[in-house]
Design a protein around this motif. Structure first.
Motif, PDB file in Angstrom:
ATOM      1  N   ILE A 145       0.882  -1.179   0.000  1.00 41.45           N
ATOM      2  CA  ILE A 145       0.000   0.000   0.000  1.00 41.45           C
ATOM      3  C   ILE A 145       0.915   1.223   0.000  1.00 41.45           C
ATOM      4  O   ILE A 145       1.876   1.287   0.774  1.00 41.45           O
ATOM      5  N   GLU A 184      -8.219   4.727   7.019  1.00 41.30           N
ATOM      6  CA  GLU A 184      -8.472   4.510   5.589  1.00 41.30           C
ATOM      7  C   GLU A 184      -7.424   3.565   4.990  1.00 41.30           C
ATOM      8  O   GLU A 184      -7.699   2.821   4.055  1.00 41.30           O
ATOM      9  N   ILE A 185      -6.227   3.601   5.571  1.00 42.55           N
ATOM     10  CA  ILE A 185      -5.178   2.663   5.131  1.00 42.55           C
ATOM     11  C   ILE A 185      -5.489   1.269   5.692  1.00 42.55           C
ATOM     12  O   ILE A 185      -5.318   0.251   5.020  1.00 42.55           O
ATOM     13  N   PRO A 235       0.538   4.876   0.900  1.00 43.98           N
ATOM     14  CA  PRO A 235      -0.318   5.955   1.399  1.00 43.98           C
ATOM     15  C   PRO A 235       0.177   7.319   0.954  1.00 43.98           C
ATOM     16  O   PRO A 235       1.365   7.526   0.700  1.00 43.98           O
ATOM     17  N   CYS A 281      -3.036   4.994  -2.201  1.00 43.81           N
ATOM     18  CA  CYS A 281      -4.218   5.518  -1.503  1.00 43.81           C
ATOM     19  C   CYS A 281      -3.837   6.912  -1.002  1.00 43.81           C
ATOM     20  O   CYS A 281      -3.314   7.058   0.100  1.00 43.81           O
ATOM     21  N   ASP A 282      -4.029   7.914  -1.856  1.00 48.06           N
ATOM     22  CA  ASP A 282      -3.433   9.228  -1.568  1.00 48.06           C
ATOM     23  C   ASP A 282      -4.331  10.430  -1.869  1.00 48.06           C
ATOM     24  O   ASP A 282      -3.837  11.546  -2.028  1.00 48.06           O
ATOM     25  N   LEU A 335      -7.889  -0.799   3.591  1.00 47.43           N
ATOM     26  CA  LEU A 335      -7.246  -1.407   2.416  1.00 47.43           C
ATOM     27  C   LEU A 335      -6.397  -2.612   2.838  1.00 47.43           C
ATOM     28  O   LEU A 335      -6.372  -3.649   2.169  1.00 47.43           O
TER      29      LEU A 335
END
Ligand SMILES: NC(=O)c1ccc[n+]([C@@H]2O[C@H](COP(=O)([O-])OP(=O)(O)OC[C@H]3O[C@@H](n4cnc5c(N)ncnc54)[C@H](OP(=O)(O)O)[C@@H]3O)[C@@H](O)[C@H]2O)c1
Length: 290
Positions: free
Chosen positions: A223, A259-260, A225, A282-283, A263
């Protein structure tokens, strides 16, 4: 600067201010964060998860979510007080803590045995989350000590800890999942600071190991971020209004660790089994505009 340029720049600042005023008028002096947390109903029951650097920020949010989904979770970190605080906060018998500095490669085997004794059985999921953020030190200012400081955690420590656990999985013919917490900085070719480089190489590792380990039933994904509201970013130096509303990010706000975590749980679940070696950004759209 010509008078035309000055006028254009003035008008664009005026337009931005007008947009901010309209936002505050409509919503008050905060940005409302509308996130949903999916309740899977015990999707990780019976699983055990090791999260490096799980005592705060993104790692802690992932730990909280894993516990909600029924997993036994071991969090690591260098600072015992931070781990104890996290343990009190989560207040669950499913949470275990251990002082474990991932950069101390020679201690991995003994720490791993200690961790196993705490949890009682082999880990199913490894979350490589511990990381050092290195500010914006650029190539020409870079020193060897800063390079070493960042890479011994973000690269060397992570690689050898992963190797230690993967070897156990392969010898024990056990399947597993690895989630690497990278950064959007590692997806931007223009990054020439040690942090960005460490995360760029992590994305390469995720891809390479994703391919190499898939025949063993071991899944590796990552992931990346964007700017997330944790202790390690300099959000405390920002003015409260900017904190709530960041115009540099297309979605106009910073992200939340939760939010991370959403995922991460998805990637840990069997719903993600067809995803191999990918690092998912996810940014809030940050990297799209660079
Ligand atoms: N926040 C962001 O905007 C952002 C953006 C992109 C990526 N990330 C990545 O997300 C991950 C987590 O960062 P965060 O923002 O949640 O920061 P954080 O709240 O500061 O958490 C980092 C954690 O890592 C631990 N840690 C640091 N060095 C360690 C080591 N050598 N061994 C074991 N644990 C260590 C720290 O605990 P101790 O001090 O107790 O060791 C801390 O709990 C990092 O990999 C970071 O690069 C963050």
């Amino acid at each position: 600067m010509s008078i035309i340029n000055k006028t254009i720049s003035f008008l664009s600042r005026l337009l931005q201010t007008a947009k901010m005023v309209r936002r505050y008028w409509r919503e008050g002096d905060v940005v409302r964060v509308n996130i949903a947390q999916i309740q899977y109903g015990g999707i990780l029951k019976g699983k055990s998860v090791i999260i490096t650097g799980g005592g705060s920020g993104i790692g802690l949010a992932i730990a909280r979510k894993c516990i909600k989904e029924g997993a036994t979770v071991l969090i690591t970190g260098r600072n015992k007080d931070k781990l104890v605080k996290a343990s009190k906060e989560l207040n669950s018998p499913l949470l275990k803590i251990i002082e474990w500095d991932v950069s101390k490669v020679s201690e991995h085997e003994s720490k791993y045995s200690e961790a196993l004794a705490l949890v009682g059985h082999q880990f199913d999921i490894l979350v490589n989350n511990a990381g050092m953020l290195g500010g914006n030190r650029q190539f020409l200012d870079l020193t060897e000590s800063v390079w070493d400081e960042i890479h011994k955690v973000n690269s060397k420590g992570l690689v050898f800890l992963t190797q230690c656990i993967v070897k156990k999985w392969i010898t024990g013919k056990q399947k597993g999942k690895i989630i690497n917490i990278s950064s959007m900085r590692g997806t931007l070719g223009v990054q020439d600071g040690p942090y960005g480089m460490s995360k760029w190489s992590l994305n390469g590792l995720t891809q390479g190991l994703g391919l190499k380990l898939v025949p063993y039933g071991i899944s590796v994904n990552g992931i990346a971020p964007g700017i997330i509201d944790t202790e390690s970013i300099a959000i405390k130096n920002m003015d409260a209004k900017e904190n709530a509303y960041l115009k540099e990010i297309p979605i106009s706000r910073i992200g939340l660790p939760e939010e991370i975590a959403e995922l991460a749980i998805f990637l840990m679940s069997d719903a993600a089994n067809y995803i191999v070696g990918q690092t998912i950004i996810c940014d809030g759209g940050y990297t799209l505009k660079v």
